[in-house]
Design a protein around this motif. Structure first.
Motif, PDB file in Angstrom:
ATOM      1  N   LEU A  26     -74.805  36.036  33.021  1.00 10.76           N
ATOM      2  CA  LEU A  26     -73.608  35.546  32.275  1.00 10.76           C
ATOM      3  C   LEU A  26     -73.265  34.185  32.742  1.00 10.76           C
ATOM      4  O   LEU A  26     -72.707  33.022  32.246  1.00 10.76           O
ATOM      5  N   GLY A  27     -73.530  34.269  34.284  1.00 12.81           N
ATOM      6  CA  GLY A  27     -73.148  32.810  34.915  1.00 12.81           C
ATOM      7  C   GLY A  27     -74.188  31.907  34.679  1.00 12.81           C
ATOM      8  O   GLY A  27     -73.869  30.683  34.366  1.00 12.81           O
ATOM      9  N   LYS A  28     -75.360  32.169  34.387  1.00  8.65           N
ATOM     10  CA  LYS A  28     -76.483  31.370  33.962  1.00  8.65           C
ATOM     11  C   LYS A  28     -76.366  30.874  32.502  1.00  8.65           C
ATOM     12  O   LYS A  28     -76.455  29.596  32.242  1.00  8.65           O
ATOM     13  N   VAL A  29     -75.784  31.795  31.648  1.00  3.26           N
ATOM     14  CA  VAL A  29     -75.509  31.379  30.363  1.00  3.26           C
ATOM     15  C   VAL A  29     -74.458  30.171  30.180  1.00  3.26           C
ATOM     16  O   VAL A  29     -74.390  29.227  29.159  1.00  3.26           O
ATOM     17  N   GLU A  32     -72.158  28.127  34.860  1.00  2.00           N
ATOM     18  CA  GLU A  32     -71.697  28.461  36.060  1.00  2.00           C
ATOM     19  C   GLU A  32     -72.410  29.484  37.071  1.00  2.00           C
ATOM     20  O   GLU A  32     -72.107  30.674  37.056  1.00  2.00           O
ATOM     21  N   PRO A  33     -73.458  28.711  37.505  1.00  2.00           N
ATOM     22  CA  PRO A  33     -74.369  29.682  38.443  1.00  2.00           C
ATOM     23  C   PRO A  33     -73.804  30.191  39.529  1.00  2.00           C
ATOM     24  O   PRO A  33     -72.949  29.811  40.237  1.00  2.00           O
ATOM     25  N   GLN A  34     -73.961  31.717  39.620  1.00  2.00           N
ATOM     26  CA  GLN A  34     -73.526  32.306  40.648  1.00  2.00           C
ATOM     27  C   GLN A  34     -74.816  32.973  41.323  1.00  2.00           C
ATOM     28  O   GLN A  34     -75.841  33.048  40.926  1.00  2.00           O
ATOM     29  N   ALA A  37     -75.506  37.510  45.794  1.00  2.00           N
ATOM     30  CA  ALA A  37     -74.248  38.171  46.390  1.00  2.00           C
ATOM     31  C   ALA A  37     -72.945  38.227  45.791  1.00  2.00           C
ATOM     32  O   ALA A  37     -72.208  39.044  45.674  1.00  2.00           O
ATOM     33  N   GLU A  38     -72.462  36.914  45.066  1.00  5.20           N
ATOM     34  CA  GLU A  38     -71.296  36.972  44.263  1.00  5.20           C
ATOM     35  C   GLU A  38     -71.560  37.848  43.213  1.00  5.20           C
ATOM     36  O   GLU A  38     -70.387  38.593  43.107  1.00  5.20           O
ATOM     37  N   SER A  39     -72.418  37.664  42.643  1.00  8.63           N
ATOM     38  CA  SER A  39     -72.625  38.895  41.354  1.00  8.63           C
ATOM     39  C   SER A  39     -72.630  40.200  41.768  1.00  8.63           C
ATOM     40  O   SER A  39     -71.951  40.916  41.122  1.00  8.63           O
ATOM     41  N   ALA A  40     -73.276  40.448  42.840  1.00  7.56           N
ATOM     42  CA  ALA A  40     -73.325  41.862  43.112  1.00  7.56           C
ATOM     43  C   ALA A  40     -71.736  42.197  43.774  1.00  7.56           C
ATOM     44  O   ALA A  40     -71.416  43.420  43.552  1.00  7.56           O
ATOM     45  N   ALA A  41     -71.162  41.445  44.448  1.00  2.54           N
ATOM     46  CA  ALA A  41     -69.923  41.736  44.852  1.00  2.54           C
ATOM     47  C   ALA A  41     -68.793  42.103  43.728  1.00  2.54           C
ATOM     48  O   ALA A  41     -68.081  42.855  43.536  1.00  2.54           O
ATOM     49  N   PHE A  42     -69.011  41.005  42.659  1.00  2.00           N
ATOM     50  CA  PHE A  42     -68.108  41.095  41.562  1.00  2.00           C
ATOM     51  C   PHE A  42     -68.461  42.358  40.583  1.00  2.00           C
ATOM     52  O   PHE A  42     -67.717  43.155  40.311  1.00  2.00           O
ATOM     53  N   ALA A  43     -69.679  42.808  40.585  1.00  3.35           N
ATOM     54  CA  ALA A  43     -70.267  44.022  39.888  1.00  3.35           C
ATOM     55  C   ALA A  43     -69.564  45.107  40.619  1.00  3.35           C
ATOM     56  O   ALA A  43     -69.201  46.174  39.728  1.00  3.35           O
ATOM     57  N   LEU A  44     -69.542  45.271  41.974  1.00  6.19           N
ATOM     58  CA  LEU A  44     -69.179  46.428  42.861  1.00  6.19           C
ATOM     59  C   LEU A  44     -67.831  46.320  42.428  1.00  6.19           C
ATOM     60  O   LEU A  44     -67.110  47.582  42.091  1.00  6.19           O
TER      61      LEU A  44
END
Length: 91
Positions: A26-29, A32-34, A37-44
């Motif tokens: 979603l960040g790539k689309v 707003e690239p994440q 680590a940021e994606s994993a933290a937000f997913a958790l």
């Protein structure tokens, strides 16, 4: 589940991995690239906050079923003996 290798923690790890991948994509689309680590933290964070809602609903539903099942039946004439033809003849 019939597969012994699928455990409760395995399901959580799979959900966390898929959610991490979804947030990263979603960040790539959205340009707003994440990083991972940021994606994993937000997913958790999303999984931890998203889990209590369904658990609370299941808890309330089960408590409601227990209350409904433990209610006394509403039967009229409880405590009265039933007379039969044999009782009428004998007395």
């Amino acid at each position: 589940m019939n597969a012994p290798w699928i455990t409760r923690s395995g399901i959580w790890l799979a959900a966390w991995g898929m959610t991490t991948l979804a947030f990263w994509f979603l960040g790539k689309v959205t340009d707003e690239p994440q990083d991972w680590a940021e994606s994993a933290a937000f997913a958790l964070f999303a999984l931890v906050l998203g889990d209590p809602g369904p658990r609370w609903r299941r808890y309330r539903r089960s408590r409601k079923l227990i209350r409904t099942r433990s209610a006394p039946p509403a039967i009229s004439g409880v405590g009265h003996s039933v007379k039969t033809a044999a009782n009428d003849i004998s007395g």
